[in-house]
Design a protein around this motif. Structure first.
Motif, short mmCIF file in Angstrom:
data_model
loop_
_atom_site.label_atom_id
_atom_site.label_comp_id
_atom_site.label_asym_id
_atom_site.label_seq_id
_atom_site.Cartn_x
_atom_site.Cartn_y
_atom_site.Cartn_z
N SER A 120 0.85 -1.19 0.00
CA SER A 120 0.00 0.00 0.00
C SER A 120 0.88 1.24 0.00
CB SER A 120 -0.90 0.02 1.23
OG SER A 120 -1.76 -1.07 1.23
N LEU A 121 0.58 2.16 -0.90
CA LEU A 121 1.27 3.45 -0.95
C LEU A 121 0.31 4.50 -0.42
CD1 LEU A 121 2.84 3.21 -4.53
CD2 LEU A 121 3.73 2.33 -2.36
N VAL A 122 0.75 5.22 0.62
CA VAL A 122 -0.11 6.19 1.29
C VAL A 122 0.57 7.56 1.27
CG1 VAL A 122 -1.24 6.76 3.48
CG2 VAL A 122 -0.97 4.36 2.80
N ASP A 123 -0.16 8.56 0.80
CA ASP A 123 0.31 9.94 0.78
C ASP A 123 0.70 10.35 2.20
OD1 ASP A 123 0.71 12.67 0.30
OD2 ASP A 123 -1.34 13.04 -0.35
N LYS A 124 1.77 11.15 2.33
CA LYS A 124 2.25 11.55 3.65
C LYS A 124 1.49 12.73 4.27
CE LYS A 124 6.70 12.14 3.62
NZ LYS A 124 8.16 12.17 3.53
N ARG A 125 0.55 13.31 3.55
CA ARG A 125 -0.24 14.41 4.13
C ARG A 125 -1.08 13.89 5.30
NH1 ARG A 125 -1.07 15.22 -1.50
NH2 ARG A 125 -0.22 17.20 -2.22
N ILE A 126 -1.59 14.81 6.10
CA ILE A 126 -2.49 14.39 7.18
C ILE A 126 -3.75 13.79 6.54
CG2 ILE A 126 -1.59 16.06 8.84
CD1 ILE A 126 -4.09 17.77 8.30
N PRO A 127 -4.42 12.87 7.24
CA PRO A 127 -5.54 12.13 6.63
C PRO A 127 -6.59 12.99 5.95
CG PRO A 127 -4.96 11.13 8.71
CD PRO A 127 -4.12 12.39 8.59
N SER A 128 -6.94 14.14 6.50
CA SER A 128 -7.99 14.96 5.89
C SER A 128 -7.56 15.64 4.59
CB SER A 128 -8.47 16.02 6.89
OG SER A 128 -7.43 16.91 7.19
N GLN A 129 -6.26 15.65 4.30
CA GLN A 129 -5.76 16.33 3.11
C GLN A 129 -5.13 15.39 2.08
OE1 GLN A 129 -3.04 19.30 4.56
NE2 GLN A 129 -4.66 20.53 5.48
N ARG A 130 -4.93 14.14 2.43
CA ARG A 130 -4.18 13.25 1.53
C ARG A 130 -5.01 12.80 0.34
NH1 ARG A 130 -3.58 8.55 5.89
NH2 ARG A 130 -1.98 10.00 6.48
N ILE A 131 -4.30 12.49 -0.74
CA ILE A 131 -4.95 11.93 -1.92
C ILE A 131 -5.09 10.43 -1.73
CG2 ILE A 131 -4.09 13.77 -3.43
CD1 ILE A 131 -1.99 11.76 -4.49
N SER A 132 -5.95 9.83 -2.53
CA SER A 132 -6.16 8.38 -2.43
C SER A 132 -4.86 7.63 -2.69
CB SER A 132 -7.20 7.92 -3.45
OG SER A 132 -8.45 8.48 -3.15
N GLY A 133 -4.64 6.62 -1.89
CA GLY A 133 -3.45 5.79 -2.04
C GLY A 133 -3.67 4.69 -3.06
N LEU A 134 -2.68 3.82 -3.18
CA LEU A 134 -2.73 2.69 -4.10
C LEU A 134 -2.36 1.42 -3.37
CD1 LEU A 134 -0.82 4.07 -7.23
CD2 LEU A 134 -3.26 3.71 -7.02
N ASP A 135 -3.01 0.33 -3.75
CA ASP A 135 -2.62 -1.01 -3.31
C ASP A 135 -2.18 -1.77 -4.54
OD1 ASP A 135 -3.28 -0.60 -0.62
OD2 ASP A 135 -5.36 -1.21 -0.95
N LEU A 136 -0.95 -2.26 -4.52
CA LEU A 136 -0.39 -2.99 -5.66
C LEU A 136 0.03 -4.39 -5.23
CD1 LEU A 136 1.98 -0.16 -6.94
CD2 LEU A 136 -0.21 -0.82 -7.94
N PRO A 137 -0.21 -5.39 -6.06
CA PRO A 137 0.31 -6.73 -5.75
C PRO A 137 1.84 -6.67 -5.64
CG PRO A 137 -1.23 -6.83 -7.58
CD PRO A 137 -0.97 -5.37 -7.31
N ASN A 138 2.41 -7.51 -4.79
CA ASN A 138 3.86 -7.52 -4.62
C ASN A 138 4.59 -7.61 -5.95
OD1 ASN A 138 3.71 -7.33 -1.86
ND2 ASN A 138 4.24 -9.45 -1.46
#
Length: 99
Positions: free
Chosen positions: A4-22
């Motif tokens: 899972s790739l998660v934007d480092k912004r605070i939760p209320s400001q972050r863009i949608s992350g991505l889930d990628l197969p290994n």
């Protein structure tokens, strides 16, 4: 397993992350030049990537042609769509964490 790739912004400001197969993520890590930006060992150890490095990763991925078996063997149209989502995420995130 997925990464899972998660934007480092605070939760209320972050863009949608991505889930990628290994396998998909490990192919991205194998791109020539990626080792200069992030740890490219094939593990699920977390990465913390700056906005600048994420932008450089997007450039490398944009110039890359995924192998035929990328994204669990989906067709080229799906490859391009997933590649596009990944590039958009990397260009628009404020850096990211992987989980």
């Amino acid at each position: 397993m997925t990464v899972s790739l998660v934007d480092k912004r605070i939760p209320s400001q972050r863009i949608s992350g991505l889930d990628l197969p290994n396998k998909t993520w490990f192919a991205v890590l194998s791109i020539s030049g990626m080792g200069k930006l992030v740890n490219t060992q094939f593990t699920n150890d977390p990465l913390i990537v700056t906005k600048s490095k994420a932008s450089k990763m997007a450039k490398l991925i944009d110039e890359w042609a995924p192998p035929d078996d990328w994204c669990n063997g989906h067709d080229k149209k799906a490859h391009n769509m997933i590649k596009g989502h990944l590039i958009d995420f990397l260009r628009n995130c404020n850096g990211f964490r992987s989980h």
